[in-house]
Design an enzyme around this catalytic site. Structure first.
Site, mmCIF file in Angstrom:
data_model
loop_
_atom_site.group_PDB
_atom_site.id
_atom_site.type_symbol
_atom_site.label_atom_id
_atom_site.label_comp_id
_atom_site.label_asym_id
_atom_site.label_seq_id
_atom_site.Cartn_x
_atom_site.Cartn_y
_atom_site.Cartn_z
ATOM 1 N N TYR A 122 0.923 -1.309 0.114
ATOM 2 C CA TYR A 122 0.028 -0.053 0.055
ATOM 3 C C TYR A 122 0.962 1.372 -0.005
ATOM 4 C CZ TYR A 122 -2.990 3.861 1.796
ATOM 5 O OH TYR A 122 -3.695 4.795 1.916
ATOM 6 N N GLU A 134 -3.571 7.369 -3.973
ATOM 7 C CA GLU A 134 -3.411 6.046 -3.411
ATOM 8 C C GLU A 134 -3.324 4.965 -3.987
ATOM 9 O OE1 GLU A 134 -7.092 4.409 -1.293
ATOM 10 O OE2 GLU A 134 -6.050 4.867 0.546
#
Ligand code: GDP
Ligand code: MN
Length: 397
Positions: free
Chosen positions: A118, A206
């Site tokens: 991530y 993101e």
């Protein structure tokens, strides 16, 4: 302004961030053509069909599916296009899927150890600096990671004048457990990602997951991008990326009318001039036990036309059970606004079915109150802020 995954990936690609490549399609036929073209470009034989909506968690909702041949591309696209996709991030009705991204399959068959990370870039409001937030726990939703294993989330603050420094990019790659070639690739990836965020005036990038293949390629499999609307004037080519089908229709209409409107969940409609007063009004409604239905700043010129437009927009929200008009007459005279409210009310006839409480303070406030009180209309006037909020509660109870 939020972007679709395919648009976010195009921006990433333009800044040299390696991405899972794909082509967007509106129909199953286009999807097949896209898949053929993608095979020519990348050599891929398998594809991922990905619903393009402004919401995450698409995989969980059945909006991301693997297709192993052109026939499957067609049938899967056919089933995803037009569906109401429900994910953990949408409402219960879900979001209509208008487009799919046909992407190359990057999880090689036989790749025993694909690793998912991530990585996001966003503003840390506490320090006023951008930061890279990253975790080894890719592919899962980050809120869950934050709740269950917060020690697995790292952040790296970036100095705005220096930008991301080589040692910071290496540190991130190292903390993600990478070595050798993969570490080098990740260092490049993170640096390019930060540059993309910075140069595109984004407020969030993101990437979840960032994939490491067994042959040490690092690439963005997903992209959730929010651009800062206030900076769009210097990115004319990004303006066209807006997809108003994804936005709240009342907010879109308000924006076109030049009003600052944000839809909220409560039942008290608010019409206020000035963002600060609007925030204060919402607080007071809350304190009096109510719940604002919207934020609305009508701006400096609260004339009859504008007041009427604002009423019409507030009333599109069927949850609204009362409207509080709270205007400070600094530049604009209160009696002008009062006349505007009365005229709007007259013009709208039966359209207004909910009680209206009006508080006008400032220049000619007394004349304004008289005008409202003598109008013979069901408009309740108030002088004090608290009194106005209490009167709202009275009409609601
Ligand atoms: P999200 O669910 O909205 O976050 O959408 P993502 O783009 O992150 O995709 C969801 C999941 O689909 C990913 O976590 C992957 O596990 C899977 N996925 C994405 N691309 C591929 C691919 O190329 N091949 C395979 N086999 N799975 C993929
Ligand atoms: Mn994702």
């Amino acid at each position: 302004m939020n972007l679709h995954e395919y648009q976010g990936k195009e921006i990433l690609n333009s800044f040299g961030v390696r991405i899972q490549r794909g082509i967007v399609a509106q129909t199953p036929e286009e999807a097949v053509t896209a898949a053929k073209e993608l095979t020519e470009q990348t050599g891929t034989g398998w594809y991922v069909v990905k619903a393009q909506v402004h919401a995450g968690g698409r995989g969980k909702g059945g909006g991301v599916k693997l297709a192993k041949n052109l026939e499957e591309v067609k049938t899967i696209s056919d089933s995803i296009l037009g569906m109401m996709l429900v994910t953990p991030q949408t409402s219960a009705e879900g979001k209509l899927v208008n487009q799919v991204l046909i992407a190359e399959d990057v999880y090689y068959p036989g790749d025993s150890e694909p690793e998912e990370f991530y990585i996001s870039v966003l503003l840390n409001r506490a320090t006023g600096r951008n930061m890279v937030m990253y975790s080894t726990e890719g592919g899962m939703d980050i809120e869950t990671v934050a709740e269950e294993t917060p020690h697995l989330i790292f952040t790296e603050e970036i100095d705005p004048t220096l930008g991301i420094l080589p040692f910071q990019a290496r540190k991130i790659a190292f903390n993600l457990g990478l070595k050798g070639n993969a570490l080098k690739e990740m260092t490049k990836f993170v640096t390019a990602l930060y540059t993309a965020y910075d140069k595109s005036d984004a407020s969030m990038f993101e990437i979840n997951p960032v994939l490491k293949t067994s042959d040490d390629k690092i690439l963005a499999v997903d992209a959730k991008v929010t651009l800062d609307e206030n900076a769009l004037y210097r990115h004319k080519d990004y303006v066209a990326l807006r997809d108003i089908r994804e936005e709240n229709p009342i907010e879109v209409e308000a924006k076109a009318a030049g009003l600052n409107y944000v839809d909220l969940d409560g039942n008290v409609g608010c019409m206020v001039n000035g963002a600060g007063l609007a925030m204060g009004t919402m607080d007071l409604i809350k304190q009096a036990g109510g719940d604002p239905a919207n934020f609305l700043d009508v701006g400096g010129t609260a004339d009859a036309k504008r007041v009427e437009t604002a009423f019409r927009i507030i009333l599109k929200d069927s949850n609204v059970k009362a409207i509080l008009v709270n205007i400070f007459g600094g530049i604009v005279r209160c009696d002008r606004v009062a006349q505007g409210v009365v005229d709007a009310y007259t013009n709208m006839g039966d359209a207004i079915k909910v009680p209206i409480i009006v508080r006008l303070q400032g220049t000619n406030a007394a004349e304004a109150k008289e005008l409202i009180d003598n109008s013979g209309m069901k408009i309740i006037s108030a002088t004090e802020f608290q009194e106005a909020a209490d009167k709202v509660q009275e009409v609601l109870s």
